[in-house]
Design a protein around this motif. Sequence first.
Motif, PDB file in Angstrom:
ATOM      1  N   PHE A   1      34.860  23.365 -15.621  1.00 54.78           N
ATOM      2  CA  PHE A   1      34.338  22.194 -16.323  1.00 54.78           C
ATOM      3  C   PHE A   1      34.690  20.911 -15.592  1.00 54.78           C
ATOM      4  N   ASN A   2      33.823  19.922 -15.739  1.00 63.48           N
ATOM      5  CA  ASN A   2      34.092  18.601 -15.185  1.00 63.48           C
ATOM      6  C   ASN A   2      34.858  17.776 -16.214  1.00 63.48           C
ATOM      7  N   CYS A   3      35.719  16.913 -15.717  1.00 65.82           N
ATOM      8  CA  CYS A   3      36.573  16.126 -16.587  1.00 65.82           C
ATOM      9  C   CYS A   3      36.966  14.873 -15.819  1.00 65.82           C
ATOM     10  N   ARG A   4      36.815  13.705 -16.445  1.00 68.83           N
ATOM     11  CA  ARG A   4      37.175  12.451 -15.789  1.00 68.83           C
ATOM     12  C   ARG A   4      37.822  11.524 -16.812  1.00 68.83           C
TER      13      ARG A   4
ATOM     14  N   PHE B   1      38.643  17.913 -28.899  1.00 68.25           N
ATOM     15  CA  PHE B   1      37.361  17.512 -28.320  1.00 68.25           C
ATOM     16  C   PHE B   1      36.513  16.865 -29.398  1.00 68.25           C
ATOM     17  N   ASP B   2      35.787  15.834 -29.030  1.00 69.60           N
ATOM     18  CA  ASP B   2      34.775  15.239 -29.901  1.00 69.60           C
ATOM     19  C   ASP B   2      33.419  15.612 -29.316  1.00 69.60           C
TER      20      ASP B   2
ATOM     21  N   SER C   1      30.272  22.825 -26.336  1.00 71.66           N
ATOM     22  CA  SER C   1      30.171  23.694 -27.512  1.00 71.66           C
ATOM     23  C   SER C   1      31.544  24.223 -27.899  1.00 71.66           C
ATOM     24  N   LYS C   2      31.636  24.735 -29.127  1.00 72.14           N
ATOM     25  CA  LYS C   2      32.892  25.322 -29.585  1.00 72.14           C
ATOM     26  C   LYS C   2      33.273  26.524 -28.731  1.00 72.14           C
ATOM     27  N   LYS C   3      32.279  27.252 -28.273  1.00 74.10           N
ATOM     28  CA  LYS C   3      32.544  28.410 -27.404  1.00 74.10           C
ATOM     29  C   LYS C   3      33.224  27.959 -26.110  1.00 74.10           C
ATOM     30  N   LYS C   4      32.746  26.846 -25.549  1.00 70.00           N
ATOM     31  CA  LYS C   4      33.351  26.329 -24.318  1.00 70.00           C
ATOM     32  C   LYS C   4      34.741  25.767 -24.588  1.00 70.00           C
ATOM     33  N   VAL C   5      34.937  25.151 -25.750  1.00 71.29           N
ATOM     34  CA  VAL C   5      36.268  24.671 -26.126  1.00 71.29           C
ATOM     35  C   VAL C   5      37.231  25.851 -26.157  1.00 71.29           C
ATOM     36  N   SER C   6      36.784  26.974 -26.693  1.00 71.19           N
ATOM     37  CA  SER C   6      37.666  28.147 -26.783  1.00 71.19           C
ATOM     38  C   SER C   6      38.028  28.693 -25.398  1.00 71.19           C
ATOM     39  N   MET C   7      37.215  28.375 -24.389  1.00 72.00           N
ATOM     40  CA  MET C   7      37.530  28.808 -23.026  1.00 72.00           C
ATOM     41  C   MET C   7      38.661  27.971 -22.418  1.00 72.00           C
ATOM     42  N   VAL C   8      38.758  26.704 -22.794  1.00 72.45           N
ATOM     43  CA  VAL C   8      39.798  25.843 -22.223  1.00 72.45           C
ATOM     44  C   VAL C   8      41.023  25.726 -23.134  1.00 72.45           C
ATOM     45  N   ALA C   9      40.882  26.130 -24.391  1.00 69.34           N
ATOM     46  CA  ALA C   9      41.990  26.011 -25.350  1.00 69.34           C
ATOM     47  C   ALA C   9      43.290  26.646 -24.860  1.00 69.34           C
ATOM     48  N   PRO C  10      43.265  27.877 -24.324  1.00 70.07           N
ATOM     49  CA  PRO C  10      44.525  28.480 -23.867  1.00 70.07           C
ATOM     50  C   PRO C  10      45.194  27.673 -22.751  1.00 70.07           C
TER      51      PRO C  10
END
Length: 72
Positions: free
Chosen positions: A65-68, A35-36, A13-22
């Motif tokens: 968050f998970n990321c691969r 992010f797509d 979600s956009k909210k989660k994107v805003s958590m990793v943006a900084p």
Amino acid sequence: MMEILVFKTNVTSKKKVSMVAPLLTSFPTIRQWNFDLQDRDKVLRIESTELNPASVELLLLTAGFNCRELDY
């Protein structure tokens, strides 16, 4: 040299994107990122110079968050 890295994430979600943006914005070698959220893999694309994919995976992990990295 500029390279593009592509990652599968669980940022949904956009909210989660805003958590990793900084975190992504503060990384000195990252020029651009996005992010797509429409993609089934919730793809994170990063344009960077000299970036280790493991660093990005660890960075997102610290934010919960998970990321691969994906082969594209």
